[in-house]
Design a protein around this motif. Structure first.
Motif, PDB file in Angstrom:
ATOM      1  N   VAL A  43       1.147  -1.290  -0.102  1.00 14.52           N
ATOM      2  CA  VAL A  43       0.046   0.052   0.164  1.00 14.52           C
ATOM      3  C   VAL A  43       0.820   1.289  -0.016  1.00 14.52           C
ATOM      4  O   VAL A  43       1.758   1.339   0.757  1.00 14.52           O
ATOM      5  CB  VAL A  43      -0.873   0.092   1.143  1.00 14.52           C
ATOM      6  N   SER A  48      -2.006   8.100   2.695  1.00 12.18           N
ATOM      7  CA  SER A  48      -2.803   7.419   3.840  1.00 12.18           C
ATOM      8  C   SER A  48      -2.779   8.680   4.701  1.00 12.18           C
ATOM      9  O   SER A  48      -2.032   9.511   5.014  1.00 12.18           O
ATOM     10  CB  SER A  48      -2.479   6.169   4.520  1.00 12.18           C
ATOM     11  N   ASP A 204      -9.310   2.363   3.384  1.00 14.96           N
ATOM     12  CA  ASP A 204      -8.794   1.201   3.444  1.00 14.96           C
ATOM     13  C   ASP A 204      -8.799   0.743   5.035  1.00 14.96           C
ATOM     14  O   ASP A 204      -8.192   1.290   5.891  1.00 14.96           O
ATOM     15  CB  ASP A 204      -7.319   1.175   2.854  1.00 14.96           C
ATOM     16  N   ARG A 206      -7.496  -1.796   6.107  1.00 14.60           N
ATOM     17  CA  ARG A 206      -6.318  -2.472   6.511  1.00 14.60           C
ATOM     18  C   ARG A 206      -5.492  -1.768   7.738  1.00 14.60           C
ATOM     19  O   ARG A 206      -5.113  -2.389   8.682  1.00 14.60           O
ATOM     20  CB  ARG A 206      -5.704  -3.101   5.467  1.00 14.60           C
TER      21      ARG A 206
END
Length: 310
Positions: A43, A48, A204, A206
């Protein structure tokens, strides 16, 4: 309550507690950001919200903490001498050296992570400096080594706040080998809380899953280290027993510990996640309680630790 915050033995007061909290947040957030980068290598974590929060908050919290520390000194204008005259026998001087290394490596690490954005900004606003960003792109193979150094410095900075208090050797509660490790893990706990608040904006899932996975062992270690701190004092000499009784034998700081550190910092987040069914509000309240609990722990250790002098 006035006596709890003002007593003859008091050397370091509430601005130092806030300084310790801010340093812990920066160190903890950097360690969490590195953990996310390595646990999710597929990723682009630089896009992020967690990494973008780290970009601004990690250096800003250290800078604000240092400003608070400098203004709290008796002679704040003489602080610059510590930045150039090092003493390997002074905890404060070693801390200044650590701060300088930490901020330098942090700036380099962030610059390498965001080198594409940095290059675009420099080309637009400061063209003569664009070669610097281009150089970072050429040495990107050093990024893994730089990240290892960054992780080490963040861990040392998180533990340093405990070593700083341990320098008050006359205070039995503060002169404790458990304190640096406790501050390291409580700072990591605050970094996880900040990262969770940032990860709410990410689609996301995760990121949040990894943070929840990391949160549990850190919480367990924090509780264990608190128990080790108090048990070690219980089994210690007369000075440590007096310090333990002063801190936990009743009174304002005992209530502060049970209602604030334990109640707000540990129990409230667990209850909120078990009872509140609105995930977003649940997470905001739980993380806020965790951060407040870490701050209250800093206040408790700082003030209760100075109440007894051996």
């Amino acid at each position: 309550m006035t006596q709890a915050f003002h007593f003859p033995e008091l050397v370091w007061d509430w601005p130092i507690a806030i300084y310790l909290f801010l340093i812990g947040v920066s160190a903890g957030l950097v360690m969490v950001a590195i953990y996310l980068r390595r646990s999710l290598p597929e990723v682009d974590v630089t896009r992020s919200p967690v990494m973008l929060t780290t970009l601004w908050l990690a250096p800003a919290s250290v800078a604000l903490g240092l400003i608070i520390l400098i203004l709290h000194l008796t002679r704040p204008l003489a602080f610059w001498k510590l930045m150039f005259h090092y003493s390997f026998t002074s905890v404060m001087s070693m801390g200044v050296m650590l701060f300088q290394l930490y901020m330098l490596v942090l700036a380099l690490w962030l610059a390498m992570l965001f080198r594409t954005d940095l290059l675009r900004l420099l080309r637009r606003w400061l063209p003569p400096l664009a070669a610097i960003a281009a150089l970072l792109d050429r040495v990107k193979h050093w990024q893994a080594s730089l990240e290892n150094i960054m992780l080490l410095l963040a861990a040392l900075l998180g533990a340093y706040t405990g070593f700083l208090l341990s320098a008050l050797k006359a205070c039995p509660l503060l002169n404790n080998p458990v304190l640096p490790v406790l501050f390291l893990f409580s700072g990591l706990s605050s970094g996880i809380a900040v990262a969770m608040l940032a990860a709410m904006r990410s689609e996301d899932k995760r990121f949040m899953h990894r943070l929840h996975w990391l949160e549990k062992p850190v919480l367990i270690m924090e509780v264990f280290l608190l128990l080790a701190l108090f048990v070690g004092m219980l089994l210690g000499d007369e000075g440590k027993l007096r310090a333990l009784h002063a801190a936990m034998g009743g009174g304002f700081w005992t209530q502060w510990f049970w209602w604030g550190v334990v109640g707000v910092g540990f129990i409230a987040p667990l209850l909120l996640r078990g009872w509140l069914r609105r995930p977003r509000i649940q997470l905001i309240l739980a993380c806020s309680c965790s951060l407040l609990g870490v701050l209250m722990l800093r206040f408790f250790i700082l003030y209760a630790g100075q109440m007894t002098v051996a």
